[in-house]
Motif scaffolding. Sequence first.
Motif, short mmCIF file in Angstrom:
data_model
loop_
_atom_site.label_atom_id
_atom_site.label_comp_id
_atom_site.label_asym_id
_atom_site.label_seq_id
_atom_site.Cartn_x
_atom_site.Cartn_y
_atom_site.Cartn_z
N GLY A 111 0.81 -1.22 0.00
CA GLY A 111 0.00 0.00 0.00
C GLY A 111 0.84 1.26 0.00
N GLY A 112 0.46 2.22 -0.84
CA GLY A 112 1.22 3.45 -0.97
C GLY A 112 0.77 4.54 -0.02
N SER A 113 1.54 5.60 0.02
CA SER A 113 1.26 6.73 0.91
C SER A 113 0.40 7.77 0.19
N HIS A 114 -0.23 8.63 0.98
CA HIS A 114 -0.90 9.82 0.47
C HIS A 114 -0.09 11.03 0.93
N LEU A 115 0.23 11.93 0.00
CA LEU A 115 1.06 13.08 0.30
C LEU A 115 0.28 14.11 1.10
N TRP A 116 1.00 15.06 1.70
CA TRP A 116 0.34 16.11 2.47
C TRP A 116 -0.64 16.88 1.60
N HIS A 117 -1.87 17.02 2.09
CA HIS A 117 -2.88 17.74 1.33
C HIS A 117 -4.02 18.16 2.25
N ASN A 158 -10.20 21.76 5.42
CA ASN A 158 -8.91 22.45 5.33
C ASN A 158 -7.85 21.86 6.26
N MET A 159 -8.18 20.80 6.99
CA MET A 159 -7.18 20.21 7.87
C MET A 159 -6.14 19.45 7.05
N MET A 160 -4.88 19.73 7.30
CA MET A 160 -3.80 19.07 6.57
C MET A 160 -3.61 17.66 7.10
N HIS A 161 -3.47 16.73 6.19
CA HIS A 161 -3.28 15.34 6.60
C HIS A 161 -2.49 14.57 5.55
N THR A 162 -1.94 13.47 5.99
CA THR A 162 -1.14 12.60 5.13
C THR A 162 -1.28 11.19 5.69
N SER A 163 -0.70 10.22 5.02
CA SER A 163 -0.63 8.85 5.56
C SER A 163 0.53 8.13 4.89
N GLY A 164 1.15 7.23 5.63
CA GLY A 164 2.34 6.54 5.14
C GLY A 164 2.03 5.26 4.39
N GLN A 165 3.07 4.59 3.96
CA GLN A 165 2.94 3.33 3.25
C GLN A 165 2.53 2.21 4.21
N ASN A 166 1.98 1.17 3.65
CA ASN A 166 1.66 -0.02 4.44
C ASN A 166 2.74 -1.07 4.20
N SER A 167 3.65 -1.17 5.15
CA SER A 167 4.72 -2.16 5.05
C SER A 167 4.45 -3.35 5.97
N SER A 168 3.26 -3.42 6.48
CA SER A 168 2.89 -4.47 7.42
C SER A 168 2.17 -5.61 6.69
N PRO A 169 1.93 -6.74 7.38
CA PRO A 169 1.17 -7.83 6.77
C PRO A 169 -0.34 -7.64 6.90
#
Length: 306
Positions: A126-132, A219-230
């Motif tokens: 799973g990929g990340s979502h950039l700051w937005h 308007n709240m800034m948020h992001t999320s990282g990659q899924n490197s887990s099982p």
Amino acid sequence: MAKESTKLNSEYLYNRDDFQITPKMKQSFDKYGYILVRGLLDNEEVEKVKKVFENATSEQILEDNKMRVSDGQGREAKLIVWSHPGNDVSGMVSRSQKVAGTCEKLMGEEVYHYHGKLVSKEAFTGGSHLWHQDYGYWYKNGCLLPNMMTVFIALDKCTKGNGCLQILESSHTCGRLDHELMHGQQAIPDIKRVEQIKERCPLVWCEMNPGDALFFHSNMMHTSGQNSSPNRRWALLTAFNTKSNNPTKQHHHPCYTPLTKVPDAAIKECENYTLDLSQMGFVHPSQSQTSRPSLTKEQEEATTRS
């Protein structure tokens, strides 16, 4: 130095027998840009929603409309987007008083269903979502005001390891930042600006259990990282716009459409686990005007033919 924490300043526990938006909760939403409601859906309700998306019929619909969004690092997040809530269990959730009704109380006026999404980050890939900011997208759709919000409901456990949301508390008060297309995602290009905001708006990791719900301002800034887990990370998202903020132009998301809300009990009473193609209006990747997700070979060919 920027602060990071897993402690949320605007966290509440859902009580089925006595849940209401109090003045304190409204003040908290206005100050921090969100409220996190633990246990908004119970285990039975979560399993019913998952049943909608995991059956064989739904899997084909989702595959045909899947948007694969690159993060520029060799991984992808996957989205399925639809315009209107259907009459299946997921539609009952979006139309329920504890979801749509809560949004009306937080926004202070009538809301309508702007669109729904199933966001998936598959195990190990799973990929990340950039700051937005969500309004960074929606501003370009003719929505003149940021009087909009999203409800993020965890269907799987969301942890640091599988790419949970990260938010900057109170960052909605900074106003809208410019967004540009980056790796197929509308994202904030000025990362230095984001770092400056982090100095005043603490970064919080939103680790959530299935059924927890994050109600947050557009308007709240948020992001999320990659899924490197099982562990898979699925979430049901419903975006709401306010009636008075009806877009000034037609685009790929609905203009004002009155929303028929249902009692919370309708979620458990509903036995419809089939996604309704005619009712929901799935958004094909080629129709999106605010991002350019990666298309499958079949989708690229279909787009070329059209």
